[in-house]
Scaffold this motif. Structure first.
Motif, PDB file in Angstrom:
ATOM      1  N   UNK A 288      -2.211   0.604 -10.031  1.00  0.00           N
ATOM      2  CA  UNK A 288      -1.941  -0.738 -10.567  1.00  0.00           C
ATOM      3  C   UNK A 288      -0.778  -1.407  -9.851  1.00  0.00           C
ATOM      4  N   UNK A 289      -0.946  -2.698  -9.582  1.00  0.00           N
ATOM      5  CA  UNK A 289       0.144  -3.556  -9.106  1.00  0.00           C
ATOM      6  C   UNK A 289       0.274  -4.699 -10.105  1.00  0.00           C
ATOM      7  N   UNK A 290       1.522  -5.096 -10.395  1.00  0.00           N
ATOM      8  CA  UNK A 290       1.763  -6.111 -11.429  1.00  0.00           C
ATOM      9  C   UNK A 290       2.688  -7.194 -10.895  1.00  0.00           C
ATOM     10  N   UNK A 291       2.300  -8.466 -11.084  1.00  0.00           N
ATOM     11  CA  UNK A 291       3.168  -9.571 -10.686  1.00  0.00           C
ATOM     12  C   UNK A 291       2.904 -10.777 -11.591  1.00  0.00           C
TER      13      UNK A 291
ATOM     14  N   UNK B  26       0.818  -1.221   0.000  1.00  0.00           N
ATOM     15  CA  UNK B  26       0.000   0.000   0.000  1.00  0.00           C
ATOM     16  C   UNK B  26       0.847   1.264   0.000  1.00  0.00           C
ATOM     17  N   UNK B  27       1.946   1.226   0.732  1.00  0.00           N
ATOM     18  CA  UNK B  27       2.771   2.425   0.905  1.00  0.00           C
ATOM     19  C   UNK B  27       3.386   2.932  -0.398  1.00  0.00           C
ATOM     20  N   UNK B  28       3.460   2.086  -1.427  1.00  0.00           N
ATOM     21  CA  UNK B  28       4.115   2.479  -2.671  1.00  0.00           C
ATOM     22  C   UNK B  28       3.160   3.136  -3.673  1.00  0.00           C
ATOM     23  N   UNK B  29       1.872   3.223  -3.315  1.00  0.00           N
ATOM     24  CA  UNK B  29       0.884   3.831  -4.208  1.00  0.00           C
ATOM     25  C   UNK B  29       0.244   5.052  -3.556  1.00  0.00           C
TER      26      UNK B  29
ATOM     27  N   UNK C 143       9.900   4.494  -1.523  1.00  0.00           N
ATOM     28  CA  UNK C 143      10.474   5.817  -1.256  1.00  0.00           C
ATOM     29  C   UNK C 143       9.717   6.941  -1.952  1.00  0.00           C
ATOM     30  N   UNK C 144       9.093   6.621  -3.094  1.00  0.00           N
ATOM     31  CA  UNK C 144       8.382   7.632  -3.873  1.00  0.00           C
ATOM     32  C   UNK C 144       7.072   7.055  -4.409  1.00  0.00           C
ATOM     33  N   UNK C 145       6.015   7.023  -3.604  1.00  0.00           N
ATOM     34  CA  UNK C 145       4.729   6.452  -4.018  1.00  0.00           C
ATOM     35  C   UNK C 145       4.198   7.135  -5.274  1.00  0.00           C
ATOM     36  N   UNK C 146       3.580   6.337  -6.155  1.00  0.00           N
ATOM     37  CA  UNK C 146       3.023   6.909  -7.388  1.00  0.00           C
ATOM     38  C   UNK C 146       1.829   6.069  -7.855  1.00  0.00           C
ATOM     39  N   UNK C 147       1.731   5.814  -9.191  1.00  0.00           N
ATOM     40  CA  UNK C 147       0.508   5.237  -9.763  1.00  0.00           C
ATOM     41  C   UNK C 147       0.532   3.718  -9.955  1.00  0.00           C
TER      42      UNK C 147
ATOM     43  N   UNK D 189      -6.559  -2.469   2.223  1.00  0.00           N
ATOM     44  CA  UNK D 189      -6.744  -2.386   0.771  1.00  0.00           C
ATOM     45  C   UNK D 189      -8.080  -1.727   0.443  1.00  0.00           C
ATOM     46  N   UNK D 190      -9.116  -2.104   1.173  1.00  0.00           N
ATOM     47  CA  UNK D 190     -10.460  -1.599   0.898  1.00  0.00           C
ATOM     48  C   UNK D 190     -10.719  -0.251   1.557  1.00  0.00           C
ATOM     49  N   UNK D 191      -9.929   0.079   2.542  1.00  0.00           N
ATOM     50  CA  UNK D 191     -10.036   1.397   3.161  1.00  0.00           C
ATOM     51  C   UNK D 191      -9.392   2.458   2.279  1.00  0.00           C
ATOM     52  N   UNK D 192      -8.466   2.029   1.402  1.00  0.00           N
ATOM     53  CA  UNK D 192      -7.767   2.978   0.527  1.00  0.00           C
ATOM     54  C   UNK D 192      -8.391   3.091  -0.863  1.00  0.00           C
TER      55      UNK D 192
END
Length: 270
Positions: A230-233, A116-119, A257-261, A146-149
């Motif tokens: 988006x998260x990708x794995x 979560x911290x990276x987005x 270190x730098x949360x984004x999209x 996840x659902x709170x965000x």
């Protein structure tokens, strides 16, 4: 101790050495995929979506360790993993034979970017996965944060065969009865596709994104940096191709270190 007695050598203990955990359960889905659960040390802390080193002792006594995403959420008292079976794989060729009561080595330093911290905040979260790449999302879909965000959480899971979709379908079916996420189950959607068998949704996830079929089927707009994260794995090729589609849509890659999209798991990207 007298001056003539030799002092006993002090054995150095490596504080970062893996702990030895007990296998609690094992379930084989296909001849290629299985999940297992192990004990969780009281001191073991991690963020949902992270990975850790797990493994088995080698015959020469040295541990054989590989990075595995933790498939259970951070609140779970046990640790769950979802693994592929590689017949000639140094680790998985042995790991697939474990049974309850056996021992597995667990590293002490979980880490990763699928957290979560990276987005940054947004309306909708996509979790794009192929094969065992669903594992970190199995953790995140069972985490209340996840659902709170996000107002809507969409997990896509693409496999070669229909039988390989079972793990994700099992998790989705259980979500309404989850002790911490039952009230959020209405926010979650699973979108499956396969590439080698007849199925209502066929094709690689990248093709389904590019053609717009994914968004048409879900009844949502195409990827948008204003509303979507988006998260990708998955496989290295899938990660790179999906990353390119995110960038084409104007999304910016983030990190702890730098949360984004959007974020990818570099540990599994070669």
């Amino acid at each position: 101790m007298s001056e003539t007695q030799a002092a006993s050598p002090v054995k150095k203990v490596n504080p970062n050495a893996p702990t030895e955990e007990t296998v609690l359960s094992v379930h084989h889905y296909t001849d290629r995929l299985f999940k297992f659960r192990i004990t969780r040390p009281g001191s073991f802390r991690f963020r949902s979506g992270e990975f850790v080193m797990i493994g088995l002792p080698k015959e020469d006594g040295k541990p054989l360790l590989r990075a595995y995403s933790i498939a259970s959420p951070s609140w779970d008292e046990e640790l769950e993993f979802f693994s592929i079976k590689v017949p000639d794989g140094p680790l998985t060729s042995r790991l697939c034979d474990i049974k309850p009561g056996d021992k597995v080595l667990l590293g002490k330093k979980p880490t990763g970017t699928l957290v979560h911290d990276a987005l940054t905040p947004a309306k909708r979260l996509y979790m794009f996965s192929t094969g065992t790449g669903i594992a970190p999302f199995a953790s995140l879909m069972r985490d209340p944060e996840t659902y709170q965000k996000f107002d809507e959480v969409i997990l896509t899971h693409t496999c070669r065969e229909i039988s390989e979709l079972a793990y994700g379908e099992e998790l989705t079916a259980a979500l309404p009865d989850d002790p911490l996420c039952d009230e959020y189950a209405h926010k979650f959607r699973l979108y499956n596709s396969v590439t080698r068998e007849d199925f209502p949704r066929m094709g690689r996830i990248t093709d389904l994104i590019e053609s717009g079929k994914l968004f048409e089927d879900l009844g949502v707009p195409p990827l948008n940096a204003e509303t979507d994260r988006v998260m990708i794995c998955g496989s290295m090729q899938m990660i790179q191709d999906t990353k390119a589609l995110c960038e084409k849509a104007g999304l910016v890659e983030g990190s702890n270190a730098a949360p984004a999209d959007f974020v990818i798991e570099k540990a599994f990207a070669g």
